[in-house]
Design a protein around this motif. Structure first.
Motif, PDB file in Angstrom:
ATOM      1  N   UNK A   5     -10.661  -0.559   0.427  1.00  0.00           N
ATOM      2  CA  UNK A   5      -9.320  -0.833  -0.068  1.00  0.00           C
ATOM      3  C   UNK A   5      -9.420  -1.759  -1.258  1.00  0.00           C
ATOM      4  N   UNK A   6      -8.792  -1.360  -2.370  1.00  0.00           N
ATOM      5  CA  UNK A   6      -8.848  -2.197  -3.565  1.00  0.00           C
ATOM      6  C   UNK A   6      -7.505  -2.818  -3.919  1.00  0.00           C
ATOM      7  N   UNK A   7      -6.436  -2.318  -3.321  1.00  0.00           N
ATOM      8  CA  UNK A   7      -5.111  -2.872  -3.585  1.00  0.00           C
ATOM      9  C   UNK A   7      -4.196  -2.488  -2.436  1.00  0.00           C
ATOM     10  N   UNK A   8      -3.271  -3.413  -2.073  1.00  0.00           N
ATOM     11  CA  UNK A   8      -2.311  -3.174  -0.992  1.00  0.00           C
ATOM     12  C   UNK A   8      -0.906  -3.481  -1.467  1.00  0.00           C
ATOM     13  N   UNK A   9       0.066  -2.802  -0.850  1.00  0.00           N
ATOM     14  CA  UNK A   9       1.468  -3.078  -1.149  1.00  0.00           C
ATOM     15  C   UNK A   9       2.337  -2.529  -0.016  1.00  0.00           C
ATOM     16  N   UNK A  10       3.477  -3.153   0.166  1.00  0.00           N
ATOM     17  CA  UNK A  10       4.444  -2.640   1.135  1.00  0.00           C
ATOM     18  C   UNK A  10       5.206  -1.447   0.553  1.00  0.00           C
ATOM     19  N   UNK A  11       5.153  -1.325  -0.764  1.00  0.00           N
ATOM     20  CA  UNK A  11       5.901  -0.274  -1.455  1.00  0.00           C
ATOM     21  C   UNK A  11       4.914   0.678  -2.122  1.00  0.00           C
ATOM     22  N   UNK A  12       4.949   1.926  -1.702  1.00  0.00           N
ATOM     23  CA  UNK A  12       3.999   2.924  -2.189  1.00  0.00           C
ATOM     24  C   UNK A  12       4.036   3.078  -3.707  1.00  0.00           C
ATOM     25  N   UNK A  28     -11.826   9.393  -7.591  1.00  0.00           N
ATOM     26  CA  UNK A  28     -11.019   9.924  -6.491  1.00  0.00           C
ATOM     27  C   UNK A  28     -10.469   8.764  -5.665  1.00  0.00           C
ATOM     28  N   UNK A  29      -9.194   8.839  -5.339  1.00  0.00           N
ATOM     29  CA  UNK A  29      -8.577   7.790  -4.526  1.00  0.00           C
ATOM     30  C   UNK A  29      -7.640   8.410  -3.500  1.00  0.00           C
ATOM     31  N   UNK A  30      -7.297   7.584  -2.550  1.00  0.00           N
ATOM     32  CA  UNK A  30      -6.354   8.016  -1.532  1.00  0.00           C
ATOM     33  C   UNK A  30      -5.480   6.827  -1.127  1.00  0.00           C
ATOM     34  N   UNK A  31      -4.332   7.165  -0.562  1.00  0.00           N
ATOM     35  CA  UNK A  31      -3.424   6.145  -0.066  1.00  0.00           C
ATOM     36  C   UNK A  31      -3.461   6.165   1.460  1.00  0.00           C
ATOM     37  N   UNK A  32      -3.876   5.078   2.027  1.00  0.00           N
ATOM     38  CA  UNK A  32      -3.922   4.945   3.482  1.00  0.00           C
ATOM     39  C   UNK A  32      -2.588   4.376   3.951  1.00  0.00           C
ATOM     40  N   UNK A  33      -2.079   4.852   5.056  1.00  0.00           N
ATOM     41  CA  UNK A  33      -0.801   4.438   5.641  1.00  0.00           C
ATOM     42  C   UNK A  33       0.400   4.870   4.806  1.00  0.00           C
ATOM     43  N   UNK A  46       2.910  -3.244   8.118  1.00  0.00           N
ATOM     44  CA  UNK A  46       2.357  -2.009   7.567  1.00  0.00           C
ATOM     45  C   UNK A  46       2.354  -2.064   6.048  1.00  0.00           C
ATOM     46  N   UNK A  47       1.195  -1.829   5.472  1.00  0.00           N
ATOM     47  CA  UNK A  47       1.057  -1.782   4.020  1.00  0.00           C
ATOM     48  C   UNK A  47       0.344  -0.504   3.625  1.00  0.00           C
ATOM     49  N   UNK A  48       0.709   0.013   2.466  1.00  0.00           N
ATOM     50  CA  UNK A  48      -0.017   1.131   1.893  1.00  0.00           C
ATOM     51  C   UNK A  48      -1.264   0.551   1.239  1.00  0.00           C
ATOM     52  N   UNK A  49      -2.398   1.228   1.405  1.00  0.00           N
ATOM     53  CA  UNK A  49      -3.656   0.759   0.848  1.00  0.00           C
ATOM     54  C   UNK A  49      -4.211   1.807  -0.107  1.00  0.00           C
ATOM     55  N   UNK A  50      -4.545   1.373  -1.311  1.00  0.00           N
ATOM     56  CA  UNK A  50      -5.199   2.236  -2.281  1.00  0.00           C
ATOM     57  C   UNK A  50      -6.697   2.139  -2.037  1.00  0.00           C
TER      58      UNK A  50
END
Length: 70
Positions: A5-12, A28-33, A46-50
């Motif tokens: 995970x390189x960055x997190x946010x509550x807002x996608x 290539x990247x993905x969004x977790x959660x 809950x946070x979205x994780x890049x």
């Protein structure tokens, strides 16, 4: 290949600019959660994780530094 995970946010949408830039640079990247936070957005834990591959970390840091200079 391990993802980190390189960055997190509550807002996608906060992460979509970074995700788009990384992908345009061939990372290539993905969004977790991603979907969990859309459904359960009332829970602050809950946070979205890049996430990217650990092998792309150095290049991703360079790209983030370039973006901050703009």
């Amino acid at each position: 290949m391990s993802l980190i995970t390189i960055k997190k946010s509550h807002i996608e949408s906060d992460l979509l600019v970074f995700k788009s830039k990384l992908e345009s640079e061939g990372i290539k990247c993905s969004l977790k959660n991603e979907f969990t936070t859309q459904i359960m957005n009332y829970l602050p834990s809950f946070e979205v994780e890049l996430q990217i591959s650990s092998s792309d970390l150095d290049r991703a840091k360079e790209i983030f530094n370039e973006m901050e200079q703009i």
